[in-house]
Design a protein around this motif. Sequence first.
Motif, PDB file in Angstrom:
ATOM      1  N   SER A 774      70.099  64.419 -43.377  1.00  6.03           N
ATOM      2  CA  SER A 774      69.759  65.396 -44.405  1.00  6.03           C
ATOM      3  C   SER A 774      69.884  66.800 -43.835  1.00  6.03           C
ATOM      4  CB  SER A 774      68.325  65.176 -44.899  1.00  6.03           C
ATOM      5  OG  SER A 774      68.221  63.993 -45.638  1.00  6.03           O
ATOM      6  N   PHE A 775      70.461  67.693 -44.650  1.00  5.60           N
ATOM      7  CA  PHE A 775      70.691  69.074 -44.208  1.00  5.60           C
ATOM      8  C   PHE A 775      70.041  70.025 -45.199  1.00  5.60           C
ATOM      9  CE2 PHE A 775      74.098  66.357 -42.818  1.00  5.60           C
ATOM     10  CZ  PHE A 775      74.242  66.688 -41.478  1.00  5.60           C
ATOM     11  N   SER A 776      69.388  71.027 -44.660  1.00  7.99           N
ATOM     12  CA  SER A 776      68.859  72.114 -45.468  1.00  7.99           C
ATOM     13  C   SER A 776      69.787  73.296 -45.245  1.00  7.99           C
ATOM     14  CB  SER A 776      67.419  72.445 -45.036  1.00  7.99           C
ATOM     15  OG  SER A 776      66.915  73.512 -45.790  1.00  7.99           O
ATOM     16  N   GLY A 777      70.688  73.520 -46.206  1.00  9.49           N
ATOM     17  CA  GLY A 777      71.762  74.471 -45.963  1.00  9.49           C
ATOM     18  C   GLY A 777      72.694  73.897 -44.902  1.00  9.49           C
ATOM     19  N   ASN A 778      72.933  74.646 -43.835  1.00 14.29           N
ATOM     20  CA  ASN A 778      73.798  74.162 -42.763  1.00 14.29           C
ATOM     21  C   ASN A 778      73.033  73.559 -41.590  1.00 14.29           C
ATOM     22  OD1 ASN A 778      76.164  74.993 -44.058  1.00 14.29           O
ATOM     23  ND2 ASN A 778      75.927  77.092 -43.273  1.00 14.29           N
ATOM     24  N   ALA A 779      71.691  73.586 -41.655  1.00 16.32           N
ATOM     25  CA  ALA A 779      70.878  73.120 -40.539  1.00 16.32           C
ATOM     26  C   ALA A 779      70.420  71.694 -40.770  1.00 16.32           C
ATOM     27  CB  ALA A 779      69.664  74.026 -40.353  1.00 16.32           C
ATOM     28  N   LEU A 780      70.339  70.951 -39.701  1.00 19.82           N
ATOM     29  CA  LEU A 780      69.889  69.567 -39.782  1.00 19.82           C
ATOM     30  C   LEU A 780      68.394  69.511 -40.049  1.00 19.82           C
ATOM     31  CD1 LEU A 780      70.414  66.507 -39.425  1.00 19.82           C
ATOM     32  CD2 LEU A 780      69.955  66.826 -36.967  1.00 19.82           C
ATOM     33  N   LEU A 781      68.016  68.803 -41.098  1.00 17.99           N
ATOM     34  CA  LEU A 781      66.608  68.582 -41.408  1.00 17.99           C
ATOM     35  C   LEU A 781      66.120  67.300 -40.740  1.00 17.99           C
ATOM     36  CD1 LEU A 781      64.279  69.814 -43.096  1.00 17.99           C
ATOM     37  CD2 LEU A 781      64.981  68.284 -44.961  1.00 17.99           C
ATOM     38  N   VAL A 791      68.949  50.461 -31.581  1.00 19.98           N
ATOM     39  CA  VAL A 791      69.953  51.375 -32.101  1.00 19.98           C
ATOM     40  C   VAL A 791      70.770  52.000 -30.969  1.00 19.98           C
ATOM     41  CG1 VAL A 791      70.318  53.483 -33.429  1.00 19.98           C
ATOM     42  CG2 VAL A 791      68.551  51.858 -34.115  1.00 19.98           C
ATOM     43  N   ALA A 792      72.101  51.880 -31.083  1.00 21.71           N
ATOM     44  CA  ALA A 792      73.006  52.468 -30.099  1.00 21.71           C
ATOM     45  C   ALA A 792      73.391  53.871 -30.566  1.00 21.71           C
ATOM     46  CB  ALA A 792      74.251  51.596 -29.927  1.00 21.71           C
ATOM     47  N   VAL A 793      72.603  54.838 -30.167  1.00 24.96           N
ATOM     48  CA  VAL A 793      72.821  56.239 -30.523  1.00 24.96           C
ATOM     49  C   VAL A 793      72.679  57.061 -29.262  1.00 24.96           C
ATOM     50  CG1 VAL A 793      71.857  58.222 -31.766  1.00 24.96           C
ATOM     51  CG2 VAL A 793      72.061  56.028 -32.915  1.00 24.96           C
ATOM     52  N   SER A 794      73.512  58.086 -29.119  1.00 24.80           N
ATOM     53  CA  SER A 794      73.353  59.014 -28.001  1.00 24.80           C
ATOM     54  C   SER A 794      72.164  59.919 -28.301  1.00 24.80           C
ATOM     55  CB  SER A 794      74.630  59.845 -27.832  1.00 24.80           C
ATOM     56  OG  SER A 794      74.439  60.799 -26.822  1.00 24.80           O
ATOM     57  N   ARG A 795      70.998  59.513 -27.795  1.00 24.26           N
ATOM     58  CA  ARG A 795      69.760  60.155 -28.210  1.00 24.26           C
ATOM     59  C   ARG A 795      69.665  61.612 -27.784  1.00 24.26           C
ATOM     60  NH1 ARG A 795      69.064  54.952 -28.861  1.00 24.26           N
ATOM     61  NH2 ARG A 795      67.257  54.073 -29.946  1.00 24.26           N
ATOM     62  N   THR A 796      69.998  61.912 -26.550  1.00 24.65           N
ATOM     63  CA  THR A 796      69.905  63.296 -26.083  1.00 24.65           C
ATOM     64  C   THR A 796      70.798  64.203 -26.912  1.00 24.65           C
ATOM     65  OG1 THR A 796      69.444  62.511 -23.846  1.00 24.65           O
ATOM     66  CG2 THR A 796      70.119  64.804 -24.076  1.00 24.65           C
ATOM     67  N   TRP A 797      72.016  63.742 -27.194  1.00 24.63           N
ATOM     68  CA  TRP A 797      72.942  64.547 -28.001  1.00 24.63           C
ATOM     69  C   TRP A 797      72.427  64.700 -29.432  1.00 24.63           C
ATOM     70  CZ3 TRP A 797      75.823  63.225 -32.369  1.00 24.63           C
ATOM     71  CH2 TRP A 797      76.782  64.168 -32.761  1.00 24.63           C
ATOM     72  N   ALA A 798      71.910  63.607 -30.028  1.00 30.27           N
ATOM     73  CA  ALA A 798      71.402  63.685 -31.402  1.00 30.27           C
ATOM     74  C   ALA A 798      70.224  64.654 -31.490  1.00 30.27           C
ATOM     75  CB  ALA A 798      70.991  62.295 -31.887  1.00 30.27           C
ATOM     76  N   VAL A 799      69.346  64.618 -30.506  1.00 31.86           N
ATOM     77  CA  VAL A 799      68.217  65.543 -30.490  1.00 31.86           C
ATOM     78  C   VAL A 799      68.712  66.983 -30.423  1.00 31.86           C
ATOM     79  CG1 VAL A 799      66.319  66.366 -29.041  1.00 31.86           C
ATOM     80  CG2 VAL A 799      66.513  63.924 -29.561  1.00 31.86           C
ATOM     81  N   GLU A 800      69.746  67.230 -29.643  1.00 36.43           N
ATOM     82  CA  GLU A 800      70.259  68.596 -29.509  1.00 36.43           C
ATOM     83  C   GLU A 800      70.791  69.150 -30.820  1.00 36.43           C
ATOM     84  OE1 GLU A 800      73.134  68.440 -26.388  1.00 36.43           O
ATOM     85  OE2 GLU A 800      71.640  68.792 -24.806  1.00 36.43           O
ATOM     86  N   ARG A 801      71.162  68.268 -31.775  1.00 37.59           N
ATOM     87  CA  ARG A 801      71.661  68.748 -33.069  1.00 37.59           C
ATOM     88  C   ARG A 801      70.570  69.484 -33.842  1.00 37.59           C
ATOM     89  NH1 ARG A 801      75.714  69.688 -31.519  1.00 37.59           N
ATOM     90  NH2 ARG A 801      74.838  68.991 -29.549  1.00 37.59           N
ATOM     91  N   LEU A 802      69.307  69.203 -33.538  1.00 34.90           N
ATOM     92  CA  LEU A 802      68.223  69.901 -34.229  1.00 34.90           C
ATOM     93  C   LEU A 802      68.248  71.394 -33.942  1.00 34.90           C
ATOM     94  CD1 LEU A 802      65.299  67.372 -33.612  1.00 34.90           C
ATOM     95  CD2 LEU A 802      66.347  67.896 -35.824  1.00 34.90           C
ATOM     96  N   LYS A 803      68.782  71.781 -32.795  1.00 31.31           N
ATOM     97  CA  LYS A 803      68.824  73.191 -32.415  1.00 31.31           C
ATOM     98  C   LYS A 803      70.069  73.904 -32.930  1.00 31.31           C
ATOM     99  CE  LYS A 803      68.615  72.404 -28.030  1.00 31.31           C
ATOM    100  NZ  LYS A 803      68.585  72.688 -26.577  1.00 31.31           N
ATOM    101  N   ALA A 804      71.036  73.144 -33.413  1.00 30.59           N
ATOM    102  CA  ALA A 804      72.290  73.755 -33.846  1.00 30.59           C
ATOM    103  C   ALA A 804      72.061  74.635 -35.066  1.00 30.59           C
ATOM    104  CB  ALA A 804      73.323  72.676 -34.162  1.00 30.59           C
ATOM    105  N   SER A 805      72.641  75.819 -35.061  1.00 31.26           N
ATOM    106  CA  SER A 805      72.450  76.749 -36.175  1.00 31.26           C
ATOM    107  C   SER A 805      73.207  76.319 -37.419  1.00 31.26           C
ATOM    108  CB  SER A 805      72.884  78.160 -35.758  1.00 31.26           C
ATOM    109  OG  SER A 805      74.242  78.153 -35.345  1.00 31.26           O
ATOM    110  N   ALA A 806      74.307  75.620 -37.225  1.00 32.33           N
ATOM    111  CA  ALA A 806      75.099  75.174 -38.379  1.00 32.33           C
ATOM    112  C   ALA A 806      75.830  73.891 -38.014  1.00 32.33           C
ATOM    113  CB  ALA A 806      76.104  76.243 -38.798  1.00 32.33           C
ATOM    114  N   ILE A 807      75.752  72.900 -38.899  1.00 29.18           N
ATOM    115  CA  ILE A 807      76.469  71.645 -38.723  1.00 29.18           C
ATOM    116  C   ILE A 807      77.279  71.419 -39.992  1.00 29.18           C
ATOM    117  CG2 ILE A 807      76.259  69.160 -38.311  1.00 29.18           C
ATOM    118  CD1 ILE A 807      73.619  69.637 -36.965  1.00 29.18           C
TER     119      ILE A 807
END
Length: 886
Positions: A774-781, A791-807
């Motif tokens: 879910s995204f609020s505007g361009n930011a990850l909610l 779950v096979a997910v790259s956790r450190t990378w997924a967490v870092e998406r929370l800081k991204a200004s725009a996705i």
Amino acid sequence: MESGTSTRTTCPYCGVGCGVMATPQEDGSVAIKGDEQHPANYGRLCSKGSALGETLSLDDRLLYPEIAGHRARWDEALDVVAQRFSETISEHGPESVAFYGSGQLLTEDYYVANKLMKGFIGAANIDTNSRLCMASSVAGHIRAFGSDTVPGTYVDVEEADLVVLVGSNMTWCHPVLFQRLLAARERRGTRIVVIDPRRTVTAEAADLHLAIAPNSDVALFAGLLDHLNRMGLRDSGYVEHHTAGLEGALESARECGFPGASTATRLPAEQLREFYTLWSRSERVVTAYSQGVNQSVVGTDKVNAIINCHLFTGRIGRPGMGPFSLTGQPNAMGGREVGGLANMLAAHLDINSPSHRELVRSFWASPRIAERPGLKAVDLFRAIGEGRVKAVWIMGTNPADSLPDADAVQEALRSCPFVVVSDITRTDTTQHAHVLLPAAAWAEKSGTVTNSERRISRQRSFLKPPGEAQPDWRIICDVAARMGFAEAFDYQSPAEIFREHAALSGIANEGTRDFDISACAELSESAYNTLEPFQWPRRQGEASDADATRFFAQGGFYTPDRRGRFVPTPVVLQSVSPEFPLILNTGRIRDQWHTMTRTAKTPRLMSHYAESFCEIHPDDAEAAGIAPATLVRIVSPQGTAVVRALVTERQQKGSIFVPMHWTDQQTAQGRIGAAVHPGVDPISGQPGLKFSGARIEPFDAAWYGFAVLRDRPDKITADYWALARAEGGWRVELAGAGPVEDWAAYAADLIGSGENLETLSYSDQDQASFRLASFSGNALLGALFVSPQPVAVSRTWAVERLKASAINGMERLRLLSGRPGLDQPDPGPIVCACFSVGANQIAAAVESGAASVEAVGAALRAGTNCGSCRVEIRRLIDAAALKKAV
């Protein structure tokens, strides 16, 4: 404190007692670095100490007093506490009330709490969570030395030819001291032996690892004493002139001998012989021990079995030699100095001695004095549950999680007529409080602490208490005044309390007691404020002498005849039952502290292990049908816990290890204290937290999930969950025993809502796998990943998406896949918390030619601060080399 002004204070974590420089910044943050002048650390800090500035947020602080869950004025709250305690004492006697404190209290806090309970209420029902970590060491010291004396100093660790670490994962639990030891090995060739059933990171760094059977330490050292005797290595002069009781100890040791030690420890004969030979031939030996020794139902005998060997060879009190107790908490020793344990008086005086009791009563001018030891921690909460203790005040600790049989502790608190808790944040214990008092935290408190080498250091405040929070000593004194003892508790500052504490230590002493800081009895406020770290004793009228910081090289013990005591230590082995065939061992991990009230506030410290786990040997996991990374249920006669399975050959077969830290604040079923047996050492009263019978079984999960969230969820609907702070938000592991009808609705409840909401999702045909972002505007909610398997997910990378200004665009699809693109390297699981360096980054550095730990440090800074991740870095280097060779 003005921004830019640095304050010299002391770290609030382990017993190393590192000096800290705290500097408030203009933006409201606080910069933290090690104090280069402090003799405990000379500027070094571990990952926890380095992150102290990140733990000072107020979002979860207790700011106002509460009565029955409602905000109250301080006067109201203090009146209620004083009235209820006074009424309970009047109706049921002084032993119907109790205090339970913490090694997080400062010495001045401890002093007034002990004075109030023992000298004015007139009972000794004041104990502390130090009972859980250091009581067996105290008891062993008193049996051997006549006093609770740590003979040596940290310098001895650096000057030894051999350092034996018994039940100590020093790399993680006392990391700065361990780095001093490694530097000594590099400089002078010090040999390191680690005695531990687990192959910990400390064991991997050792020259010799003895993976003994759990709780067989007494047999190991009884066998060593017998070996020393057979080899004719008795220091006859020392033994004859300075000790007593040798024959009884030797008889006990002979009954064990080499065969008994070999059988009990299950060590190969050649390895046992190598250790005995190494110990025998090394003149300068330090045997440093910690919770693996103390947290045992035979912990006191373990301590004395170690001390016996040092007394027999005269290897005590001289440079580079002696038994050394590594305390767990920053002020466990300070609490012991002021009598903060139920079986002690202040100033190392004996509660069982009528003359000592009268000395303290007279000094305090108190109306009465406790005439016998009080209830120790486990017995104290059992007495609460049985209704014998009807009012309890818990200060700065969380027994609802940390004590063994923790569900019974919760039930005891639930049934107690009156519970007071003074703390800085809400815990599993505060929910049972009838009165809740907001206490000042580390950055706001002023006083002293004493570390493992008897070094007293100042803790200085550099922030104002938020809201209406008050220092513990002030709260205690205000209650004492309302109970009718105002004159005796009319202190205006911590310095005034410290002066009284120092004066008491010198009363009728004249060298008859080890603890004496009477030279500080007339410190001015300014001298107290600028007090430099010093080791006791510091006696009135004596010049400070570096040689005087060691004890017992020339005898001078504190027994009636001034001789040290050998203590017989018969071998008593514990066993488990067929129904609960595994040995459950609990303990600390590198980046967490106690029940995480401080360390869980910083994402950096949650990045190494974001959820609790159970180390299981592969054979035990296979026998129980448990696959790696699935969930495992730990079952004991006391209770259960559910944690992540970490299948590893570093764990001894037949044993499991679970961290002590997780509570109901961070996880659904991770309170391992609920499964721990409440048996205690009969002498020290310390619980055997390293040995509980248990079994393991799979947690039958219908689904597993992982989520990253911008906001903390109001509720989490799952049979298993583990929540952790992350940069920019939160991360949560999930699992459920039954199906979920509508994953999209589930995700919406978990993630919450935002403006300009956009949702991207994927599911397979039967919805066994589901992903939604879910995204609020361009930011990850937030994003949720669900699978029938872990779950096979790259956790450190997924967490870092929370800081991204725009996705946007392809980046959103990558997020849904749970994997970065080639232009966004995945850091991998965090290895170095100090500098947030992941395993994949280290592997890439190794691939690029960094063939040593030092080279990796030069490239990435990993391992260059506290060094506690250096063994893990070495594992990655070795794994890469092996892969290349194959």
